[in-house]
Design a protein around this motif. Structure first.
Motif, PDB file in Angstrom:
ATOM      1  N   TYR A 364     -16.208  13.819 -80.728  1.00  0.00           N
ATOM      2  CA  TYR A 364     -17.339  13.444 -81.637  1.00  0.00           C
ATOM      3  C   TYR A 364     -18.462  12.840 -81.042  1.00  0.00           C
ATOM      4  O   TYR A 364     -19.077  11.926 -81.547  1.00  0.00           O
ATOM      5  CB  TYR A 364     -16.751  12.528 -82.605  1.00  0.00           C
ATOM      6  N   GLY A 365     -18.955  13.509 -79.691  1.00  0.00           N
ATOM      7  CA  GLY A 365     -20.192  12.834 -79.238  1.00  0.00           C
ATOM      8  C   GLY A 365     -21.379  13.115 -79.780  1.00  0.00           C
ATOM      9  O   GLY A 365     -21.664  14.199 -80.276  1.00  0.00           O
ATOM     10  N   VAL A 366     -22.390  12.125 -79.865  1.00  0.00           N
ATOM     11  CA  VAL A 366     -23.446  12.263 -80.375  1.00  0.00           C
ATOM     12  C   VAL A 366     -24.398  11.598 -79.403  1.00  0.00           C
ATOM     13  O   VAL A 366     -24.402  11.075 -78.607  1.00  0.00           O
ATOM     14  CB  VAL A 366     -24.025  11.440 -81.848  1.00  0.00           C
ATOM     15  N   VAL A 367     -26.007  12.090 -79.740  1.00  0.00           N
ATOM     16  CA  VAL A 367     -26.937  11.691 -78.807  1.00  0.00           C
ATOM     17  C   VAL A 367     -28.050  11.038 -80.122  1.00  0.00           C
ATOM     18  O   VAL A 367     -28.305  11.611 -80.881  1.00  0.00           O
ATOM     19  CB  VAL A 367     -27.735  12.767 -78.079  1.00  0.00           C
ATOM     20  N   SER A 368     -28.605   9.668 -79.536  1.00  0.00           N
ATOM     21  CA  SER A 368     -29.607   9.019 -80.526  1.00  0.00           C
ATOM     22  C   SER A 368     -30.931   8.747 -79.422  1.00  0.00           C
ATOM     23  O   SER A 368     -30.933   9.092 -78.463  1.00  0.00           O
ATOM     24  CB  SER A 368     -29.074   7.534 -80.730  1.00  0.00           C
ATOM     25  N   VAL A 369     -32.146   8.785 -80.619  1.00  0.00           N
ATOM     26  CA  VAL A 369     -33.018   8.521 -79.860  1.00  0.00           C
ATOM     27  C   VAL A 369     -33.791   6.972 -80.349  1.00  0.00           C
ATOM     28  O   VAL A 369     -33.639   6.711 -81.688  1.00  0.00           O
ATOM     29  CB  VAL A 369     -34.357   9.478 -80.449  1.00  0.00           C
ATOM     30  N   TYR A 370     -34.133   5.929 -79.368  1.00  0.00           N
ATOM     31  CA  TYR A 370     -34.495   4.932 -79.888  1.00  0.00           C
ATOM     32  C   TYR A 370     -35.991   4.692 -79.400  1.00  0.00           C
ATOM     33  O   TYR A 370     -36.469   5.381 -78.510  1.00  0.00           O
ATOM     34  CB  TYR A 370     -33.701   3.873 -79.035  1.00  0.00           C
ATOM     35  N   GLU A 371     -36.675   3.817 -79.787  1.00  0.00           N
ATOM     36  CA  GLU A 371     -37.957   3.378 -79.530  1.00  0.00           C
ATOM     37  C   GLU A 371     -37.692   1.845 -79.116  1.00  0.00           C
ATOM     38  O   GLU A 371     -37.374   0.976 -79.945  1.00  0.00           O
ATOM     39  CB  GLU A 371     -39.084   3.493 -80.479  1.00  0.00           C
ATOM     40  N   ILE A 372     -38.590   1.454 -78.160  1.00  0.00           N
ATOM     41  CA  ILE A 372     -38.830   0.266 -77.706  1.00  0.00           C
ATOM     42  C   ILE A 372     -39.793  -0.593 -78.314  1.00  0.00           C
ATOM     43  O   ILE A 372     -40.816  -0.209 -78.543  1.00  0.00           O
ATOM     44  CB  ILE A 372     -38.748  -0.149 -76.434  1.00  0.00           C
ATOM     45  N   ASN A 373     -39.649  -1.921 -78.807  1.00  0.00           N
ATOM     46  CA  ASN A 373     -40.747  -2.780 -79.478  1.00  0.00           C
ATOM     47  C   ASN A 373     -40.406  -4.298 -78.951  1.00  0.00           C
ATOM     48  O   ASN A 373     -39.416  -4.430 -78.056  1.00  0.00           O
ATOM     49  CB  ASN A 373     -40.742  -2.537 -80.864  1.00  0.00           C
ATOM     50  N   ASN A 374     -40.981  -5.159 -79.007  1.00  0.00           N
ATOM     51  CA  ASN A 374     -41.003  -6.697 -78.911  1.00  0.00           C
ATOM     52  C   ASN A 374     -39.498  -6.980 -79.205  1.00  0.00           C
ATOM     53  O   ASN A 374     -39.022  -8.118 -78.477  1.00  0.00           O
ATOM     54  CB  ASN A 374     -41.920  -7.385 -79.364  1.00  0.00           C
ATOM     55  N   GLY A 376     -36.706  -5.453 -78.897  1.00  0.00           N
ATOM     56  CA  GLY A 376     -35.473  -4.518 -78.408  1.00  0.00           C
ATOM     57  C   GLY A 376     -35.685  -3.178 -78.962  1.00  0.00           C
ATOM     58  O   GLY A 376     -36.743  -2.463 -79.321  1.00  0.00           O
ATOM     59  N   TRP A 377     -34.589  -2.541 -79.076  1.00  0.00           N
ATOM     60  CA  TRP A 377     -34.478  -0.846 -79.200  1.00  0.00           C
ATOM     61  C   TRP A 377     -34.290  -0.758 -80.709  1.00  0.00           C
ATOM     62  O   TRP A 377     -33.438  -1.470 -81.172  1.00  0.00           O
ATOM     63  CB  TRP A 377     -33.436  -0.312 -78.370  1.00  0.00           C
ATOM     64  N   PHE A 378     -35.103   0.228 -81.210  1.00  0.00           N
ATOM     65  CA  PHE A 378     -34.930   0.398 -82.776  1.00  0.00           C
ATOM     66  C   PHE A 378     -34.718   1.950 -82.855  1.00  0.00           C
ATOM     67  O   PHE A 378     -35.087   2.847 -82.300  1.00  0.00           O
ATOM     68  CB  PHE A 378     -36.533   0.413 -83.369  1.00  0.00           C
ATOM     69  N   LEU A 379     -33.312   2.290 -83.581  1.00  0.00           N
ATOM     70  CA  LEU A 379     -32.804   3.492 -83.667  1.00  0.00           C
ATOM     71  C   LEU A 379     -33.793   4.429 -84.657  1.00  0.00           C
ATOM     72  O   LEU A 379     -34.223   3.835 -85.469  1.00  0.00           O
ATOM     73  CB  LEU A 379     -31.602   3.654 -84.319  1.00  0.00           C
ATOM     74  N   LEU A 380     -34.454   5.579 -84.051  1.00  0.00           N
ATOM     75  CA  LEU A 380     -34.920   6.605 -84.814  1.00  0.00           C
ATOM     76  C   LEU A 380     -34.504   7.798 -85.435  1.00  0.00           C
ATOM     77  O   LEU A 380     -34.395   7.869 -86.406  1.00  0.00           O
ATOM     78  CB  LEU A 380     -36.281   7.118 -83.881  1.00  0.00           C
ATOM     79  N   THR A 381     -33.467   8.201 -84.637  1.00  0.00           N
ATOM     80  CA  THR A 381     -32.676   9.540 -85.212  1.00  0.00           C
ATOM     81  C   THR A 381     -31.473   9.491 -84.211  1.00  0.00           C
ATOM     82  O   THR A 381     -31.288   9.045 -83.274  1.00  0.00           O
ATOM     83  CB  THR A 381     -33.347  10.749 -85.324  1.00  0.00           C
ATOM     84  N   ARG A 382     -30.481  10.154 -84.620  1.00  0.00           N
ATOM     85  CA  ARG A 382     -29.322  10.612 -84.277  1.00  0.00           C
ATOM     86  C   ARG A 382     -28.630  11.957 -84.631  1.00  0.00           C
ATOM     87  O   ARG A 382     -28.704  12.302 -85.887  1.00  0.00           O
ATOM     88  CB  ARG A 382     -28.086   9.501 -84.614  1.00  0.00           C
ATOM     89  N   SER A 383     -28.111  12.727 -83.646  1.00  0.00           N
ATOM     90  CA  SER A 383     -27.590  13.918 -84.193  1.00  0.00           C
ATOM     91  C   SER A 383     -26.432  14.503 -83.179  1.00  0.00           C
ATOM     92  O   SER A 383     -26.556  13.944 -82.116  1.00  0.00           O
ATOM     93  CB  SER A 383     -28.572  15.134 -84.112  1.00  0.00           C
ATOM     94  N   ASP A 384     -25.669  15.366 -83.770  1.00  0.00           N
ATOM     95  CA  ASP A 384     -24.452  15.691 -82.798  1.00  0.00           C
ATOM     96  C   ASP A 384     -24.875  17.360 -82.465  1.00  0.00           C
ATOM     97  O   ASP A 384     -24.012  18.184 -82.073  1.00  0.00           O
ATOM     98  CB  ASP A 384     -22.973  15.862 -83.395  1.00  0.00           C
ATOM     99  N   ASN A 385     -25.913  17.683 -82.923  1.00  0.00           N
ATOM    100  CA  ASN A 385     -26.365  19.167 -82.562  1.00  0.00           C
ATOM    101  C   ASN A 385     -27.697  19.175 -81.822  1.00  0.00           C
ATOM    102  O   ASN A 385     -27.746  19.866 -81.175  1.00  0.00           O
ATOM    103  CB  ASN A 385     -26.322  19.790 -84.305  1.00  0.00           C
ATOM    104  N   TRP A 386     -28.934  18.730 -82.387  1.00  0.00           N
ATOM    105  CA  TRP A 386     -30.227  18.956 -81.987  1.00  0.00           C
ATOM    106  C   TRP A 386     -30.340  20.381 -81.924  1.00  0.00           C
ATOM    107  O   TRP A 386     -31.218  20.761 -80.935  1.00  0.00           O
ATOM    108  CB  TRP A 386     -30.353  18.104 -80.570  1.00  0.00           C
TER     109      TRP A 386
END
Length: 386
Positions: A364-374, A376-386
């Motif tokens: 059940y592995g997934v990969v997330s994308v995060y953006e840094i701000n003051n 810390g890290w903020f989750l933008l999106t996540r998928s097991d497919n891309w």
């Protein structure tokens, strides 16, 4: 033994009987009172804080299991963590692997770097010791060894995430630079991400490999300016991207940086915002994003006086998965543990979904994308497919 019986059991028959008795005795060997689990990580050097985080998570799990009086086939057993510093070096990793085996480790949570995990894998396999790695290079589980297990999704998925996300950044047509850290992990991930970009008809105007320890980026910045690159896809580590951001800001260069999981650390909150936006793709999901994360965080902070740095919660769950496999196998025999790890449906207190397929990969592995701000890290999106 009389003469007639000796004749009947001569030659291959006698050898067969002896082998059979050996197997029977091995099968009857009791589970030891203390079960040793090795944790092999970089504990010094630039990645030392990430490796220590894995050790800390594993130790906390062992303390919890010992406190509850964990039983195997009705017998209360104790777990013990033994550690080794692989220094992020493949040759050192092989030596550490042998040292942990010699000390009696029945399984090892190791290693962090893909190159080190792959170098050490045959050492563990030779003694049928399960190796649970947080490394993400796809080839790690493709070595033809039964003992390789991965705790998270592989770079096969992460490279798709890096390329797909970088390709759809707003702002019109971009000019991409791809920079790796010259490690097996970094080069493989960067090249795969580049392939995703070129497949989407995006222009990669600069490619460069840098030493994994460098913090002087004058040459890179000059090249970025010369090629007018405005998106940097990179597998440099967090301390390198922090230094790069300061140097980019000083040079008046602003671009978007899309990095891998080794920059998704709390330290990146200090990145100079004048350098541009920084994103991270990661198969390592933050502990606070799991339902079981709140309780883990509270106890981790109380024990270590800081937040988890990287994958401590994965190491915590890995110990519980190993405990479940030992309980199912009713043994610490390597072959039985390997078989159990591929079938067990364990309690994973934090991540909930740590399950291995026959190939050692996470189901059940997934990969997330995060953006840094003051903050810390903020989750933008996540998928097991891309």
């Amino acid at each position: 033994m009389n003469f007639r019986l000796r004749r009947l059991l001569s030659g291959s028959a006698l050898l067969g009987l002896v082998a059979g008795l050996g197997t029977l005795l091995s099968a009857c060997q009791p589970v030891p009172d203390t079960i040793k689990i090795g944790v092999a990580q970089p504990l010094t050097g630039p990645l030392g804080t990430l490796g220590q985080d894995m050790v800390d998570g594993a130790r906390m799990a062992v303390e919890d299991l010992n406190k509850e009086g964990f039983k195997v086939d009705g017998k209360v057993v104790k777990f013990e963590i033994i550690t080794g510093d692989d220094k992020s070096d493949p040759e050192t990793g092989k030596k550490v692997a042998q040292q942990l085996i010699d000390q009696g480790a029945v399984a090892v949570i190791g290693h962090l770097n893909s190159g080190v995990s792959m170098a050490a894998a045959p050492v563990y396999a030779a003694k049928m010791i399960p190796q649970l790695a947080i490394s993400t290079k796809p080839e790690y589980t493709q070595m033809g060894l039964p003992t390789t297990f991965r705790l998270v999704a592989s770079d096969a998925l992460q490279s798709k995430a890096m390329g797909a996300f970088a390709a759809q950044l707003p702002g019109g047509t971009h000019r991409y630079a791809v920079v790796d850290d010259a490690t097996p992990y970094g080069k493989g991930l960067a090249q795969s991400a580049k392939a995703q970009l070129t497949a989407r008809k995006h222009e990669v105007v600069l490619e460069m490999s840098l030493d994994a320890k460098t913090t002087d980026f004058a040459k890179l910045i000059d090249s970025l300016k010369a090629q007018k690159a405005d998106v940097l896809v990179t597998t440099l580590a967090d301390f390198q991207v922090l230094a790069l951001a300061d140097q980019l800001a000083a040079a008046g260069v602003k671009l978007s940086i899309v990095g891998g999981d080794t920059i998704k650390t709390p330290a990146m909150a200090k990145a100079n915002p004048a350098a541009g936006k920084i994103y991270a793709t990661s198969p390592i999901i933050g502990v606070d994003e799991f339902l079981g994360g709140k309780a883990f965080l509270t106890r981790y902070r109380a024990k270590y006086k800081h937040d988890p740095v990287y994958g401590g919660h994965y190491a915590y769950d890995a110990v519980y998965v190993l405990a479940a496999a030992i309980r199912q196998a009713k043994s610490v025999d390597g072959a039985k543990l390997v078989a159990a790890l591929k079938t067990v449906d364990p309690l994973a207190p934090v991540t909930s979904s740590m399950r291995f397929g026959d190939n050692g990969e996470q189901r059940y592995g997934v990969v997330s994308v995060y953006e840094i701000n003051n903050n810390g890290w903020f989750l933008l999106t996540r998928s097991d497919n891309w």
